[in-house]
Scaffold this active site. Structure first.
Site, PDB file in Angstrom:
ATOM      1  N   SER A 146      64.693  29.131  12.684  1.00 13.32           N
ATOM      2  CA  SER A 146      63.768  29.228  13.820  1.00 13.32           C
ATOM      3  C   SER A 146      62.750  28.095  13.712  1.00 13.32           C
ATOM      4  CB  SER A 146      63.042  30.573  13.745  1.00 13.32           C
ATOM      5  OG  SER A 146      61.992  30.640  14.682  1.00 13.32           O
ATOM      6  N   TYR A 159      58.089  36.791   8.788  1.00 19.66           N
ATOM      7  CA  TYR A 159      59.212  36.225   9.555  1.00 19.66           C
ATOM      8  C   TYR A 159      59.427  34.754   9.182  1.00 19.66           C
ATOM      9  CZ  TYR A 159      62.087  34.940  13.618  1.00 19.66           C
ATOM     10  OH  TYR A 159      63.095  34.479  14.446  1.00 19.66           O
TER      11      TYR A 159
HETATM   12  N1  LIG Z   1      65.112  34.550  20.656  1.00 19.64           N
HETATM   13  C1  LIG Z   1      64.389  33.630  20.073  1.00 19.64           C
HETATM   14  O1  LIG Z   1      63.407  33.135  20.631  1.00 19.64           O
HETATM   15  C2  LIG Z   1      64.735  33.151  18.687  1.00 19.64           C
HETATM   16  C3  LIG Z   1      64.108  31.993  18.224  1.00 19.64           C
HETATM   17  C4  LIG Z   1      64.402  31.547  16.939  1.00 19.64           C
HETATM   18  C5  LIG Z   1      65.318  32.225  16.171  1.00 19.64           C
HETATM   19  N2  LIG Z   1      65.905  33.358  16.647  1.00 19.64           N
HETATM   20  C6  LIG Z   1      66.859  34.064  15.786  1.00 19.64           C
HETATM   21  O2  LIG Z   1      68.051  34.270  16.500  1.00 19.64           O
HETATM   22  C7  LIG Z   1      68.761  35.344  15.906  1.00 19.64           C
HETATM   23  C8  LIG Z   1      69.287  36.255  17.005  1.00 19.64           C
HETATM   24  O3  LIG Z   1      68.212  36.926  17.619  1.00 19.64           O
HETATM   25  P1  LIG Z   1      68.101  37.142  19.195  1.00 19.64           P
HETATM   26  O4  LIG Z   1      66.999  36.302  19.666  1.00 19.64           O
HETATM   27  O5  LIG Z   1      69.422  37.035  19.831  1.00 19.64           O
HETATM   28  O6  LIG Z   1      67.539  38.663  19.229  1.00 19.64           O
HETATM   29  P2  LIG Z   1      68.207  40.029  19.712  1.00 19.64           P
HETATM   30  O7  LIG Z   1      68.610  39.949  21.135  1.00 19.64           O
HETATM   31  O8  LIG Z   1      67.244  41.086  19.313  1.00 19.64           O
HETATM   32  O9  LIG Z   1      69.515  40.116  18.812  1.00 19.64           O
HETATM   33  C9  LIG Z   1      69.442  40.420  17.449  1.00 19.64           C
HETATM   34  C10 LIG Z   1      70.832  40.787  16.983  1.00 19.64           C
HETATM   35  O10 LIG Z   1      70.753  41.068  15.573  1.00 19.64           O
HETATM   36  C11 LIG Z   1      71.440  42.271  15.347  1.00 19.64           C
HETATM   37  N3  LIG Z   1      70.938  43.001  14.190  1.00 19.64           N
HETATM   38  C12 LIG Z   1      69.678  43.384  13.915  1.00 19.64           C
HETATM   39  N4  LIG Z   1      69.663  44.108  12.763  1.00 19.64           N
HETATM   40  C13 LIG Z   1      70.947  44.144  12.323  1.00 19.64           C
HETATM   41  C14 LIG Z   1      71.590  44.742  11.209  1.00 19.64           C
HETATM   42  N5  LIG Z   1      70.912  45.438  10.282  1.00 19.64           N
HETATM   43  N6  LIG Z   1      72.938  44.592  11.084  1.00 19.64           N
HETATM   44  C15 LIG Z   1      73.646  43.900  12.006  1.00 19.64           C
HETATM   45  N7  LIG Z   1      73.091  43.321  13.068  1.00 19.64           N
HETATM   46  C16 LIG Z   1      71.752  43.445  13.226  1.00 19.64           C
HETATM   47  C17 LIG Z   1      71.274  43.098  16.611  1.00 19.64           C
HETATM   48  O11 LIG Z   1      72.364  43.999  16.726  1.00 19.64           O
HETATM   49  P3  LIG Z   1      72.290  45.603  16.485  1.00 19.64           P
HETATM   50  O12 LIG Z   1      70.886  46.038  16.787  1.00 19.64           O
HETATM   51  O13 LIG Z   1      73.304  46.135  17.462  1.00 19.64           O
HETATM   52  O14 LIG Z   1      72.695  45.786  15.069  1.00 19.64           O
HETATM   53  C18 LIG Z   1      71.375  42.017  17.677  1.00 19.64           C
HETATM   54  O15 LIG Z   1      72.718  41.799  18.023  1.00 19.64           O
HETATM   55  C19 LIG Z   1      67.802  36.003  14.935  1.00 19.64           C
HETATM   56  O16 LIG Z   1      68.107  35.601  13.632  1.00 19.64           O
HETATM   57  C20 LIG Z   1      66.446  35.448  15.359  1.00 19.64           C
HETATM   58  O17 LIG Z   1      65.527  35.450  14.303  1.00 19.64           O
HETATM   59  C21 LIG Z   1      65.655  33.807  17.891  1.00 19.64           C
END
Ligand SMILES: NC(=O)c1ccc[n+]([C@@H]2O[C@H](COP(=O)([O-])OP(=O)(O)OC[C@H]3O[C@@H](n4cnc5c(N)ncnc54)[C@H](OP(=O)(O)O)[C@@H]3O)[C@@H](O)[C@H]2O)c1
Length: 251
Positions: A146, A159
C-alpha cells in the site's frame, strides 16, 4: 469468451481475498484476458457466485473457501489449483484489512487480526506456493502492500507496519528465489473503491477514512490492470514494485 493475451492467457492464478474489492476485480479482468483463476476468501457464497459468473462467460475458475490466517487452509487453496489445473503460475497475496485506530485506543484485537491477515496470510501464501514454483522452475508472487507501506499517518501505525512488512518480505523473497526463475512483485496502491474501510471498528475514524475514499478513490479495476501489466512482461523481466495513486490523491 476469453481473449488471449501473452503472459496472461493460460496462466493459473491463485487470488486470496477474491470475494470483494481488488481481488474480485482482478479475477474478472485476468479471466477476461484468458487466465485461469483460483479464488480464495472466507465468504464462500461470494467466490462461488464469481466462479459461476466467470465459467458462464467461458473462463476457467474454481473457488476454495479459505481463511488466510490458517496455513493449512492456504495450502489447500494452492494445492487445489495444482491438482485441478496442473500448476500455479501466479500467487496473488491480496487478502487484507485496515482497521485504523490511534494506538492509545489499545484496539489489541484489531492489531492481532491485522497482523494475522496482512503479514502471516502473505507468509502462508508464500509457504504454500513456493514448493510448487521451485518444482516448476517458474512462478510469480504478487504481494499487495500500500502507499501505507511507504508512509505512516496517525491511526495507521499498525496497518503501515504490516504493509511495510509485506514489502520487506517480498524483497527478501526476491533475492532468495531468483535461482528458481521466480518473479516477485510488490503492488502498493493508493485509495481504491472497495470494502476495505468497512474493516474500521472506530466510528470517528471510519467516517474520516470514508470521506477520504469518497473524495479520491479510483475504481478497483485500476489495480487489476497493474497486475496484468506485471504478469504480461517477458519472463526475464521482473517488475519488482509498483506504487500508484489516484492522480488527485495528495497523501
Ligand atoms: N482499497 C484500497 O484503497 C487499498 C489500498 C492499498 C492497499 N490495499 C490492499 O488491497 C488488498 C485488498 O483489499 P481491498 O481494498 O480489495 O478490500 P476489501 O474489498 O475489503 O477486500 C478484502 C479481501 O480480503 C479478504 N479477507 C479478509 N480477511 C481474510 C481472511 N482472514 N482470510 C481470507 N481472506 C480474507 C476478504 O474476504 P472475506 O472477508 O470473504 O474473507 C476480501 O475478499 C488488501 O491487502 C489491502 O490492504 C487496498
Amino acid at each position: 469468451m476469453s481473449s488471449h493475451t501473452p503472459g496472461i492467457s493460460g496462466k493459473v492464478v491463485v487470488i486470496t481475498g477474491a470475494s470483494s474489492g481488488l481481488g474480485e476485480a482482478t479475477a474478472r479482468h485476468l479471466s477476461a484476458l484468458g487466465a485461469t483463476v483460483v479464488l480464495g476468501a472466507r465468504r464462500a457464497d461470494r467466490i462461488d457466485a464469481l466462479t459461476a459468473e466467470i465459467v458462464k462467460a467461458g473462463g476457467n475458475a474454481i473457488a476454495v473457501a479459505t481463511d488466510v490466517t490458517d496455513a493449512v487452509q492456504v495450502q489447500r487453496l494452492v494445492d487445489a489449483a495444482v491438482e485441478r489445473f496442473g500448476r500455479i503460475d501466479v500467487m496473488l497475496n491480496n487478502a487484507g484489512l485496515m482497521p485504523h485506530s490511534p494506538l492509545e485506543r489499545r484496539k489489541i484485537a484489531d492489531w492481532d487480526r491485522t497482523i494475522d491477515v496482512n503479514i502471516k496470510g502473505v507468509l502462508y501464501g508464500i509457504a504454500a506456493a513456493l514448493p510448487h514454483m521451485q518444482r516448476q522452475n517458474s512462478g510469480h508472487f504478487i504481494n499487495v502492500s500500500s502507499v501505507a507501506g511507504h508512509k505512516v499517518r496517525p491511526a495507521g501505525a499498525v496497518y503501515s507496519a504490516t504493509k511495510t512488512a509485506v514489502r520487506v518480505i517480498s524483497e527478501g523473497l526476491r533475492q532468495e528465489v531468483k535461482r528458481w526463475n521466480i518473479r516477485t512483485t510488490i503492488i502498493s496502491p493508493g485509495s481504491l473503491a472497495t470494502e476495505l474501510p468497512q474493516s474500521i471498528t472506530e466510528p470517528d475514524i471510519a467516517k474520516n477514512v470514508g470521506d477520504f475514499y469518497q473524495e479520491y478513490a479510483l475504481p478497483a479495476d485500476s489495480f487489476a490492470r497493474v497486475v496484468a501489466f506485471a504478469m504480461s512482461q517477458p519472463e526475464d523481466v521482473d517488475i519488482n514494485e509498483i506504487l500508484f495513486r489516484p492522480t488527485r490523491q495528495d497523501l
